[in-house]
Structure formats: C-alpha cells, structure tokens
Write an enzyme that holds these catalytic residues in place. Structure first.
Site: not given
Ligand SMILES: [Mg+2]
Ligand SMILES: [Zn+2]
Lengths: 481, 480, 100
Positions: A84, A159, A183
């Site tokens: 990420k 996310s 997330s």
C-alpha cells in the site's frame, strides 16, 4: 497447456516460496511473470501507483543467488508482494495517493518492508488507495480510482483498494494494506480475497504514514487463509521503533490452521444482521455460521447493541488524530509547496492545493472535535464510547471465542454511486468496533451475493486472539469449497 | 538607578518564571539522533527528528531519569504522567505539533529555596521536545523584516524540562536569584549544563503588577532573556511599564513581549488571541509513564548535596549564617566549598577561609591546592605573622612553586618580632584585659580558641602586624 | 437538520487547520460536518457519566529506549526531497510574528 518455454508459475505464496526454495523455478521467473501480468492488465484495474520493476528483478536475482549458494532464502522466497502506498519505501515514491506527497521518496524503509525483504519477498510496487487511507472505495485517490477486478464498473473498496485488487487480479499473491476502520477487511470482502487486521500492536507501525495512530494497523491480503497467516507471521512481532508494539514475538498461526474448530465457541452478532445490512450478505453470514457448526463449532447468537455507536465514536476519534498527524504536510520539509509571500500563507496554500476534499473534511472534523469548547462534547465523549465498546466486547468474549459478522453491509458498489460522505462512512459499521477495541478481525470470502459479487464474512477475536480467529477463518474457507 | 526595583503608587510586582532546560542526554527525547550543540546544520537528524511521515517517537529513558532527578531536587512529587500533543503550525516544528506534557506532568508541587532563605513554589516541571532553529535572512536580520528564513533541525527533538514556578517572585533580585539557584541545581544534579549563552537554559518571565490586597493584574510573558542580567533588567522594565500604563489609564493586554537588550525595553511580539487553541490531546504514539517507587528512591539516593545544603554545611563550618555571608554563596557556586571545608578542617579560621577562597582562590583548581600549606598561611596571617598584603604574596608563590609558607615568608624577607619583645607586649595586653584573661585561663577549648583570636588581634594591633601570631598563641598556652 | 455547527465555526476551524475554503466550499463543508455531527449525536442517549475515556487500546506502560546514539540520515538525501534549500538549511518565506 502452456507454452513449453514459459515457466509454469505456481499459484499462491506458499507454493511459490516452496518452488523457489527447492530450485524448481527461479524468483526471477516469478517476478518477470507477475510484472508482465500487471503490465498488460493493470491499465484497467489501476491497482498500482508505482511499479518498481527494476528493483523487483534485482531483489529476485538476490533471492536466486541465495538459493544457488545453498543459503536459506526465507519463508517468502521470491514471493511477489504489493505494498500500500502509505508504507515508506526508501528511494521509492510513497504518496499516500495524495498530491501533497507526489514524488516524495522516503529516506527509510518501514519495518514491515524490511521484514518482507529479510524473508525473501520481492516487492512489485506501491498500491493505490484512498488519499491518506480516508475512504471506503478507493475513489479518493488523487491519481484516479482502482477498479474491482471482478467487475471493473465496481469499486474495489477502500482504503486499501489497490492492495486488494492486486491480489484479486493475480498481480501479486500477497499484499500489505493498513486498516484504521476497516480499510483492509472491507476491500478484501469486495474483491473476494482474505484480509486481516491484526491485534493493535501486533505489527509495527514504524514507516506507516499515520492516519489515526491509536487505530491504525498494517495487515495482510492473500488469496487464501494460510497465505495470509504466513504473511502475518513474517511482518509481526515486537519492534523497538514503535512504542505501541506489543513486546512479544509474532504468534505462530500457520501451525494451528489444521486444528479445526471442534468446540470453538462462535457468536453470531445479531445486531449486525438486520437494519442496514443487505439481505444476501446477511444470508451468507448465516451460511458461514452453519458451515462452522457443521465443522464442530458451538455456534450461538449474541446481541452487542453498543457496537452501533462505534461509527459515531470512530468518526470523531479518527479525524481528531488525523488532524494532528496531517499537520506536518506544510510545504517546508518535503512534498508539495505552493509559493506565497509568507510562511503562514505558503502553508495554507500548500495544504489547500495538496489535500483532496475527503482529507480536508476529516481534518476539519477532527480539528473541530479537539478545539476549545468542543473537546468534551465530541472527542472526550467519543473516548468514553470507546470504553463502552471495549466493555461490551469483553462481555461477549466471556461466552464466545470468536464472533461472526458481515465485513461490509453490501457487495461492491458502482463507481461514483456513493457521493454523500456520511453514506460512505456507513460502509464501515461492521469493521470499526475492532479498531476501537484494538482487537484482531479478518474477512474471509464466502460465496457471492445476489449480484454474483463476492461476499466477505468477518471473524472477530479478542486481543491476541489471532489463532482462534484464523482457525475459524480456515474452517469457513473450507466450507466455501 | 538605585530605586529601579521600587514601584510607584504602592504597586508591587508579581513574577513567575518558566525555565526551559535542555537535558544532558546523549540522544534526543524520542529518537537516537545525537543531542549535541554546534554540529553542522541538519546533521543530527533522523526520521523522528524531522517528523517524516511514518516516523514514531520512542521515549529516552535517561530523559525521564533526569526529570525525576530534578523533580526530587526541587522537592516535587513525582507522579504518573502522560504525553500530549500541543498543536500549532510553525516551521521550526517538524510535525507542526510539539510532544509535551499537559494535564499530567511528571513533577508537581515543589519548591526552591533562595540563598536568602525565601522559598519559591514550583508548580510543575514537564518533559517536552525542543524545536529547530530558524535563521532570518535579509531585511534587518530580525524575524519581522526578514525576506526569508532558513531552518536547521539539529535542535529539534532535544529533550527539555520546562520548570514553571509559582508567582512567588516579588523583585528582579529574586528573579535573578531564582534563575541562578535553579541553574546551580541543574548543574549540580547533572540534569543540564545550564548554559544560558548556548540556550541550554532559557528563561521566560510572567510579569504582572497589582496593589497588595487587590487581585493580580493581567500578566505579560517576556521572552528572549539570554542572561541573568537581561532577566533582572527586563523584569524591572516591564513592571515599570505596566505601572506607567495603568497610571495613564490604560489597561494591560495579555501578550507576549520580547526583551531588547540593546534598547532596554520590551515590545509586543504577539497578542494572545482566540486562535491560540493548541488542541491538546493525549499523544497516541506514546504510552503512559509510571516510574516505579523503587526507581524513584534509587534516584533520590543518588542525588548529590544540593547548593542550599552545601551552603548550609559551609556556613556552619565557617561559623556564619548563609544569609549573612555572601562569600558562602560565591564559594559554593564556584564549587570551591570542599576546599574551604578542608582548610577549616586543617585549622584555619572559617571567616578568613571564606575570604581567602572567595578572593584569592577563585581562579585555581581546588583539587590542586596544598591544603595544609594554605591553612598554615591563613593561620600566620590571622596570627599577625604576616600582613594581608604579605600573605597574598606568599600565597602567589605557594600556588606557583609550592613550599611552606614560613619558608616562603622568610625568603621574601617578611620577618616577625623577637620572642622577648613579643613577650613584653603580651604582658601589657594581658594586664589591660584581666577579665578576658581570666576567662581564657579557666575556659574550655572553644572559649580558649575564641579568646586566642582576641589576644592575637590585640597584639597585632599593638605591633602594627609585625608579630608572629603562632608565637603569641604558643605563649598564651604556656602562660595559662 | 439542527444547526450543529455554524458557518463561522467552520471558518474558524479552517483557520486553525491552515486550510482555505472559498464561499461554496464553506457552505458545503458546513452542511457535511453538520450531518456527521448530527449522526454522532446518537451517543447522547448513552449513560456516560463516570465512564473512563479510552485513549489507547493497549495497557502498555513505561515504553522507552536507552540513551544510545543511533543512525542519522544522510543530509543530502533529505535535502534533495525538500521544496527549497539554502546553505544546507530548509528555506521558507518570511515568517511574520513569533512562535506561539
Ligand atoms: Mg510555556
Ligand atoms: Zn515549553
């Protein structure tokens, strides 16, 4: 049959690591195959913001050199991993999908990145996300949304949408994300992969660009439960650079995956199967409960009405911490600067141009919640609600070893379908309580909803309850076969 | 101006001091970057120092120990504490918040005793991190006229202890005495090097004025006090300014004022506004601090004698009160009290020892002094064998070349009277003071000691200082 | 919808947060923040008197490190990422007013 010249790349992290370590395939072949795959197919999905092909190939060669030399190449030998883009990577752009950090190359690696390298993993690049991890659809990326590989008209969730999509699309067998209010778990559910939020403090946050420090945890994405366990074991364990790191070694999980669920007490949380939860999703959770029961678990129902207040507490606590964590983006030391005659004006101009609307909204909300005259009414009260939620979990865990809920109220929704911020926040209603309590929770795919899109079932456990949580997850996965 | 400290119209000043002391650690408050003064710009930096995204603070245990040390030295209660974020935007501050302690500071409710004996309350002392440093370029070089500024983060993250006094200080003299005493304690305990000129001890003064019996006035905070002298001048000036303003019918605004050493004035730096909303909240990246009792007691046991205790010890040995003797304070401040005590122990009279150490031994390394020889010299001077001027010359040779004071005196040609002449003089003195003689003859050692001084002094006066004090002492003893 | 937060409040908060909002943004932001705060008002039905706040999910205490010098960053690498540098220092435009 595949072309004779093309190496057959095994599927999944364990299989790749085993094949690379045994010399049946080289890490370089694995890396090349995965880089080729995403080069042709990521144009649609847009899972990656940065692909570090050169570094991946160099890292793969280093793994191969170890194998040739007869040295231990590590438990993740040659396994490609997507990171990420809020995990710091030395010399590789780390943007948090924000214009304010566009092009910023950290001078250091996050602890999890160091541990991945030490384990022989090969990082492919940086995955897309909602800006500063604020969002549930990956539409808040300043560099364009990620699409759900199962249906490109749908969001991958967020996310950590890029990480989930990378695994779902087969670009990488493993990915790391971060989970502040769901997330990791929610995009895992929407993309049909496994996603784990570990116990708070189980994985070092050093090098994770903070959203809400008391809630953030880094965790794994994988195609199956066993691969997720392997990745968590690799990145977990104490780190002296994070004061909130639990002073213990990473728990042994993989060894317990075959323990079964005989006698495991599973509580189905009834509050999270009614209002606001799609019927087909609720049905899958009940089906998962039946699968667990069939596998020998003692399944019961439990009402935890306090969980409903988690959303309110979360949407004050997380923005409050974020408003402070994101103050440093001021145009002085790194990242974007918008010129202005004075430093004060420069800071305002930089932040105004650099942050997207959702980030601004949360900074505003958090600043307000902490401001003079409102602290007690908002932030202070939210911290008390947090206590109530912790107590409610404690009561539930007196009777149950793990709890079962949906991960997300719905399956993946259409891009652009949810424009109201509050409506978007409601996506996190099932996942938020575990962050507030610091407990582990994971999403396991369990069939599809009425629209044919994946449904995730969430398994919750008390702090450091990773082993029973993974055992239940393994049984659910087995029941889905 | 002698009346500088006295305010007109019955006003008195109320002063509280906030002192920031940089802790004498090897590394920063929350990371392993070096805590060192004077390094090349932006070299003592790591991800935490720069507040880089993803960096996390980890508390320096030594800083905690030093905070406890000072807390105990200031008679504070050491309590469980919590770090908090103080949020405001400023380019010197890498995270745009400062990690500090807010509602739960580590040290609370202590006091510091001034050399005068007055106690100044200590409200709290809390741990926090320092900021970086800006250099202002262009314009006047001052912050307000500068074209731009350049930031060096070497100082960012240096551990600080902010020590907040109660508003118990009533004059500029007391303000200076407080700061000076606090510095002495910081140095004695090894908590800080206390160097005001290097900024490792920084003083801000909160000054207000009122008439006794009336509520406290609005206070102004004075910054940029880089020396004790500035502190004294600024406090006097600011109190006077406030009284003058009130006399002119103005009201005092709560504001931060900057001291200008050149003009000898304070000027508004910034007015306290509603915008001063620091949004303190508990620092989520750090956990609460709860030092255990055993550790605190271990630290207490390791504390050295503090300046006040050392002053008391020396004053007692020298037979004076600490409040009486300025020299006691000076000697302790210079760290020469052990030497003075050794000289007294070797038989030299305390009052003379204080004068010697304060005036003649100020510059020398106390450990390099031949205690027996200097004690003998003091005795010779007291006994009148040498005049003060002669003794000073002997001391100079003694410190330079060594030797015994008697030999040096002889070499320098400082001869005493003959024993016969001395004996005759002594007869006369004894006859003139029969009462003292009787007390000497029948008294205990202590009385004799005192009266020996008396008789030696009388002989010295009678002989214009050319008598040998030691010989007089011997004769007195023989006659009794 | 109740007036949870006023336009003036939002403007004040924007100043605290170092963000500039134009008129339209101010209107939208006020409406959106009010909606979230309205939703958060559901906790007002809870009995919270005497409930301790939870600021942290872990019961850890006294986490510290020894006072030992560790690695520092390479200055050039750090300064290369800075928007403006003069004489090995981070350059900023004029600073008006002192540090709070
Ligand atoms: Mg202060
Ligand atoms: Zn301070």
């Amino acid at each position: 049959m595949s072309d004779a010249d093309e190496p057959v790349i095994p599927l999944g992290a364990r299989a790749i690591a085993e094949a690379v370590a045994a010399g049946r395939i080289t890490a370089l072949e694995v890396a090349e195959a995965h880089l080729d795959g995403l080069a042709t197919r990521d144009e649609t999905v847009h899972a990656f913001l940065t692909v570090t092909a050169e570094q991946a190939l160099a890292d793969a060669e280093a793994v191969d050199a170890k194998v040739s030399a007869g040295a231990d190449p590590g438990p993740l030998a040659g396994v490609p991993v997507a990171l990420k883009d809020n995990l710091c990577t030395r010399g590789v752009a780390t943007t948090c999908a924000s214009k304010i950090l566009e092009g910023w190359k950290p001078p250091y690696d996050a602890t999890v990145v160091e541990r991945l390298r030490a384990a022989g993993a090969v990082t492919l690049g940086k995955a897309n996300m909602d800006e500063f991890a604020m969002g549930s659809s990956c539409e808040n990326s300043a560099f364009g949304p990620t699409r759900n590989p199962r249906d490109p008209s749908r969001v991958p969730g967020g996310s950590s949408g890029g990480s989930a999509a990378a695994v779902a699309a087969g670009f990488a067998p493993l990915a790391l994300g971060s989970d502040t209010g769901g997330s990791i778990r929610q995009p895992a559910a929407l993309c049909g992969v496994v996603g784990v939020k570990p116990t708070y403090g189980a994985v070092s946050r050093y090098g994770l660009v903070a959203f809400a420090s008391s809630l953030d945890q880094i965790g794994p994405f994988a195609a199956d439960v066993a691969d997720a366990a392997l990745l968590l074991e690799t990145i977990g364990g104490h780190d002296g650079r994070d004061s909130t790191s639990i002073p213990e070694e990473a728990p042994e999980i993989s060894a317990h995956l075959d323990d079964g669920v005989d006698g495991l007490r599973v509580g189905v949380v009834t509050d999270l199967l009614g209002d606001g939860i799609a019927g087909d999703v609720a049905a899958r959770v009940r089906a998962a409960a039946e699968a667990l029961s069939a596998a020998g678990a003692k399944v019961g129902e439990v009402a935890i009405p306090e969980l409903a207040y988690g959303l309110s507490a979360y949407y004050l606590i997380a923005p409050a911490e974020a408003s402070s964590n994101l103050a440093r983006f001021d145009g002085v030391r790194y990242g974007l600067r918008v010129d202005a005659p004075t430093t004060a004006e420069m800071m305002v101009a930089t932040r105004t141009a650099g942050f997207g609307p959702e980030v601004k909204r949360r900074i505003m909300l958090g600043t307000y919640a902490l401001s003079a005259g409102y602290y007690d009414a908002y932030y202070g009260k939210a911290l008390q609600v947090r206590t109530l939620i912790c107590r409610a979990f404690e009561r539930a865990y007196a009777d149950f070893d793990v709890l079962l809920t949906p991960t997300s109220p719905t399956t993946a929704f259409e891009l652009g379908a949810t424009t109201d911020p509050l409506a978007m926040y409601l996506n996190d209603v099932c996942t938020i309580p575990s962050n507030l309590a610091g407990h582990p929770a994971m999403s396991v795919p369990f069939g599809v909803g009425g629209d044919g899109l994946p449904v995730g079932v969430q398994v919750l456990a008390p702090a450091l309850g990773e082993v029973p949580m993974f055992r239940a997850a393994a049984a659910i996965e087995e029941g889905d076969r | 101006m002698s009346d500088e400290g006295v305010l007109p119209d019955g006003y008195v000043m109320v002063v509280g001091l906030e002192v920031h002391a940089e802790l004498a650690t090897a590394t920063k408050m929350f990371s392993g970057a070096p805590n060192a003064y004077g390094a090349a710009p932006n070299t003592n930096i790591d991800p935490v120092t720069l507040g880089l995204p993803g960096s996390l603070p980890v508390l320096n245990k030594r800083a905690v120990e030093l905070a406890i040390r000072l807390g105990l030295a200031l008679n504070c209660t050491v309590q469980p504490s919590v770090f908090a974020r103080k949020n405001y935007f400023y380019p010197d501050m890498p995270k745009d918040f400062q990690i500090s302690q807010y509602d739960r500071p580590i040290d609370v409710d202590g006091w510091l005793e001034l050399p005068s004996g007055k106690r100044i309350g200590i409200e709290r002392a809390h741990l926090e991190e320092d900021t970086g440093k800006s250099t202002h370029v262009g314009g006047s070089g001052r912050i307000s006229g500068a074209d731009h500024s350049l930031v060096d983060y070497n100082r960012a993250g240096v551990p600080l202890l902010e020590i907040v006094s109660r508003p118990d200080i009533a004059s500029s003299e007391e303000a200076r005495a407080y700061a000076s005493e606090l510095r002495a304690i910081l140095v004695a305990t090894g908590v800080s090097d206390g160097r005001m000129e290097e900024g490792s001890m920084r003083v801000d003064a909160n000054v207000s004025v009122h008439r006794p019996g009336e509520p406290f006035g609005t206070r102004c905070e004075i910054k940029n006090l880089n020396s004790l002298r500035s502190l004294g001048r600024a406090v006097d000036h600011e109190a006077r300014r406030q009284v003058d303003a009130l006399a002119a019918g103005e009201t005092i605004r709560q504001e931060t004022r900057l001291w200008d050493e050149q003009t000898g004035r304070t000027a508004t730096m910034r007015v306290k506004e509603d915008a001063d909303d620091y949004r303190y909240f508990p620092e989520p990246d750090l956990v609460p601090l709860e030092p255990d009792e055993a550790w605190i007691e271990q630290i207490r046991a390791s504390l050295p004698l503090l300046p006040a205790q050392r002053r008391e010890r020396l004053a007692e040995a020298a037979g004076v009160t600490p409040e009486q003797s300025h020299a006691v304070g000076v000697v302790v401040e210079r760290g020469a009290d052990d030497l003075a005590l050794a000289l007294i122990d070797a038989g030299a009279p305390g009052d003379r020892v204080l004068v010697y150490v304060e005036q003649h031994l100020g510059e020398v390394d106390p450990t390099a002094v031949d205690v027996a020889a200097v004690a003998a010299l003091v005795a010779m001077e007291v006994a009148g064998e040498l005049t003060a001027t002669q003794a000073k010359k002997v001391l100079a040779v003694l410190l330079d070349e060594g030797g015994t004071p008697a030999d040096i005196a002889r070499t320098l040609g400082f001869e005493a009277m003959s024993d016969d002449a001395l004996s005759t003089t002594l007869d006369e003195i004894v006859a003139q003071h029969p009462e003292e003689w009787e007390r000497f003859r029948t008294g205990d050692d202590k009385t004799r000691g005192k009266l020996t001084g008396f008789f030696v002094g009388q002989v010295m006066r009678a002989t214009n200082g050319s008598a040998d004090g030691a010989a007089v002492t011997r004769m007195l003893r023989d006659r009794a | 919808m109740t007036e949870r937060i006023s336009r003036d409040d939002v403007a004040h908060v924007a100043r605290l947060a170092n963000l500039a909002l134009d008129d339209d943004e101010l209107t939208t932001m006020t409406r959106q923040l009010a909606a979230v705060l309205d939703h958060a008002a559901d906790v007002e039905t809870l009995e919270l008197d005497g409930v301790e706040p939870t600021t942290h999910p872990l019961p850890l205490r006294n986490v510290w490190r020894d006072d030992v010098v560790g690695p520092t960053l390479d200055r050039d690498e750090v300064l290369a990422a800075a928007p403006a540098v003069v004489n090995d220092r981070f350059e900023v435009p004029a600073i008006l007013g002192g540090e709070p």
